[in-house]
Design a protein around this motif. Structure first.
Motif, PDB file in Angstrom:
ATOM      1  N   TRP A  64       2.835  -6.157  -8.623  1.00 17.71           N
ATOM      2  CA  TRP A  64       3.176  -6.700 -10.056  1.00 17.71           C
ATOM      3  C   TRP A  64       4.583  -6.613 -10.455  1.00 17.71           C
ATOM      4  O   TRP A  64       5.161  -5.656 -10.041  1.00 17.71           O
ATOM      5  N   GLN A  99       4.174 -12.081  -5.310  1.00 18.74           N
ATOM      6  CA  GLN A  99       4.455 -11.308  -6.762  1.00 18.74           C
ATOM      7  C   GLN A  99       3.871 -12.649  -7.683  1.00 18.74           C
ATOM      8  O   GLN A  99       3.074 -12.560  -8.549  1.00 18.74           O
ATOM      9  N   PRO A 140       1.205  -1.870   6.985  1.00 21.05           N
ATOM     10  CA  PRO A 140       0.375  -1.624   5.821  1.00 21.05           C
ATOM     11  C   PRO A 140       0.128  -2.638   4.884  1.00 21.05           C
ATOM     12  O   PRO A 140       1.336  -3.478   4.763  1.00 21.05           O
ATOM     13  N   LEU A 141      -0.733  -2.981   4.100  1.00 24.20           N
ATOM     14  CA  LEU A 141      -0.769  -3.926   2.945  1.00 24.20           C
ATOM     15  C   LEU A 141       0.027  -3.466   1.889  1.00 24.20           C
ATOM     16  O   LEU A 141       0.095  -2.277   1.754  1.00 24.20           O
ATOM     17  N   PRO A 142       0.303  -4.228   1.170  1.00 22.33           N
ATOM     18  CA  PRO A 142       1.322  -4.225  -0.049  1.00 22.33           C
ATOM     19  C   PRO A 142       0.519  -3.251  -0.976  1.00 22.33           C
ATOM     20  O   PRO A 142      -0.669  -3.614  -1.191  1.00 22.33           O
ATOM     21  N   SER A 143       1.122  -2.747  -1.749  1.00 27.81           N
ATOM     22  CA  SER A 143       0.633  -1.800  -2.975  1.00 27.81           C
ATOM     23  C   SER A 143       0.261  -2.653  -4.022  1.00 27.81           C
ATOM     24  O   SER A 143       1.239  -3.475  -4.241  1.00 27.81           O
ATOM     25  N   LEU A 144      -0.612  -2.475  -5.179  1.00 33.90           N
ATOM     26  CA  LEU A 144      -0.717  -3.443  -6.238  1.00 33.90           C
ATOM     27  C   LEU A 144       0.740  -3.315  -7.061  1.00 33.90           C
ATOM     28  O   LEU A 144       0.976  -4.159  -7.493  1.00 33.90           O
ATOM     29  N   ARG A 145       1.342  -1.993  -7.002  1.00 35.01           N
ATOM     30  CA  ARG A 145       2.477  -1.753  -7.947  1.00 35.01           C
ATOM     31  C   ARG A 145       3.636  -2.816  -7.202  1.00 35.01           C
ATOM     32  O   ARG A 145       4.115  -3.408  -7.873  1.00 35.01           O
ATOM     33  N   SER A 146       3.589  -2.972  -5.842  1.00 30.64           N
ATOM     34  CA  SER A 146       4.665  -3.832  -5.254  1.00 30.64           C
ATOM     35  C   SER A 146       4.251  -5.229  -5.881  1.00 30.64           C
ATOM     36  O   SER A 146       5.272  -6.161  -5.692  1.00 30.64           O
TER      37      SER A 146
END
Length: 419
Positions: A59, A133, A51-57
């Motif tokens: 930031w 990041q 899966p693609l990384p989440s925005l939380r990961s």
């Protein structure tokens, strides 16, 4: 009517409003797609890692602070009273802006500061470990800067707007750049971003990849050393000839908007370093004869690139200079003359030819089993062909019959006998 007023942009580029709207999302998506793919074992553009990384990961406040600190450092170095002050080309109202040319000094001071950091225990491979990041933070900065630039342009006088970003459509003008030379006092935002944070960031990222490879395998590979050396030469050359940037299309014609802001702050440092990033997880063995051949190829490309640019810049500064005084020229109605011999009689854009040869040499150390590290030359070819077409249209409008005669006498645009 004010004769200095910038007319509305009627010929829209990049597919117009729809095309630029797509590019605003496609450019960041391309960066993260390539960076994510580069770290996988297959490194295949046809197998996006899921899966693609989440925005939380993505930031990370610390990484955001690192990006801001790097840009802030380069901003401080750019205004220090070192180097020289020079004037740009005449604007529409015949005025000339002043620029501080001290990129080489800033590069040297940056190297000293990084060296001091390493001596104090700075772990440069942090850049590799937090690459996604940091790229996300740089993208946020570029988006934020683009918004501020557009809002600032709405308050600028019409004479300060960019000829290519004055369509009246907010999406198109946001992408192309609505104001030509946005400044905060004497600080020129476009000139600063054109080279400083991105190109120096590119060199720093490459070094971080070399350090990471050394941590993983005990020593840097010959392939990694070549990529670092070739691209560092390119960066050093850019700063050594920093004043020449003032005559480029980016400075003289294009506004400062999302296209350049994202390109300078995110696209250049994080995608131009793709070969070094690739080599960390996909090590390559180079024989000495192969390495020698690649070095010669890069040397040939650099020689064409530098000789052509130097010839052009010398002629623009002083056509009577003995180094260019004997070259054949074509007179134009503007009073300027077009070079039609030397490198500029070989093809119309010999500097682009040298650029592409170098780009190929940068990719070859990554081997021939993956197309991913060749993204740079594929993208750069498309970019330069498009840029060359923009140059042609502008030159035709500016020089008219003289440009048509130049094209007749120099039929090939970039690749001799091909294009």
């Amino acid at each position: 009517m004010d004769r200095h007023r910038i007319p509305r942009t009627k010929e829209l580029e990049f597919g117009g409003v729809l095309g630029t709207a797509v590019l605003i999302f496609l450019m960041p998506a391309t960066v993260f797609c390539l960076l994510l793919t580069c770290r996988t074992e297959q490194a295949s553009l046809f197998n996006l890692p899921l899966p693609l990384p989440s925005l939380r990961s993505l930031w990370n406040p610390q990484d955001f602070a690192v990006v801001l600190a790097w840009i802030g450092l380069q901003a401080v170095l750019s205004v220090l009273p070192m180097g020289k002050l020079t004037e740009g080309i005449a604007l529409r109202d015949k005025s000339r802006l002043q620029y501080r040319i001290n990129g080489s000094h800033a590069m040297g001071l940056s190297a000293l500061l990084v060296g001091a950091g390493l001596a104090a225990g700075l772990r440069l491979s942090y850049i590799y470990d937090h690459f996604l990041q940091l790229a996300f933070s740089a993208s946020l900065v570029a988006f934020g800067l683009s918004v501020l630039l557009y809002l600032k342009a709405l308050l600028a006088p019409e004479t300060a707007l960019a000829p290519g970003g004055n369509s009246g459509n907010p999406i198109y003008d946001f992408f192309m750049g609505h104001e030509l030379n946005p400044r905060l006092g004497g600080f020129d935002l476009k000139f600063f971003c054109e080279l400083r944070p991105g190109l120096l960031g590119w060199a720093l990222i490459n070094m971080a990849m070399l350090v990471k490879e050394t941590e993983l395998r005990g020593s840097p590979s010959l392939a990694m050393i070549l990529v670092n050396a070739f691209q560092l030469l390119y960066v050093v050359d850019a700063f050594w000839h920093e004043e020449a940037v003032l005559t480029t299309m980016d400075i003289t014609h294009d506004g400062f908007g999302f296209m350049l802001a994202f390109g300078d702050l995110a696209w250049v440092p994080f995608l131009y370093s793709l070969q070094a990033y690739f080599l960390v997880t996909h090590p390559q063995q180079l024989s000495l004869p192969m390495a020698g051949g690649i070095i010669l190829l890069n040397g040939m490309g650099y020689s064409i690139f530098r000789s052509a640019n130097s010839q052009k810049n010398t002629f623009r500064r002083n056509p009577a200079n003995p180094n260019v005084a004997g070259l054949r020229t074509i007179p134009t109605a503007t009073g300027r003359r077009l070079l039609v011999s030397g490198w500029w009689g070989f093809v119309r854009h010999p500097n682009y030819l040298g650029d592409l040869i170098m780009a190929f040499a940068w990719s070859l150390p990554c081997g021939l089993t993956h197309i991913l590290p060749y993204f740079y030359i594929l993208y750069f070819t498309a970019l330069l062909v498009h840029r060359e077409a923009r140059d042609e249209r502008q030159c035709l409008r500016k020089y008219g019959l003289a440009w048509q005669e130049y094209c007749r006498r120099v039929p090939y645009r970039i690749f001799p006998y091909l294009y």
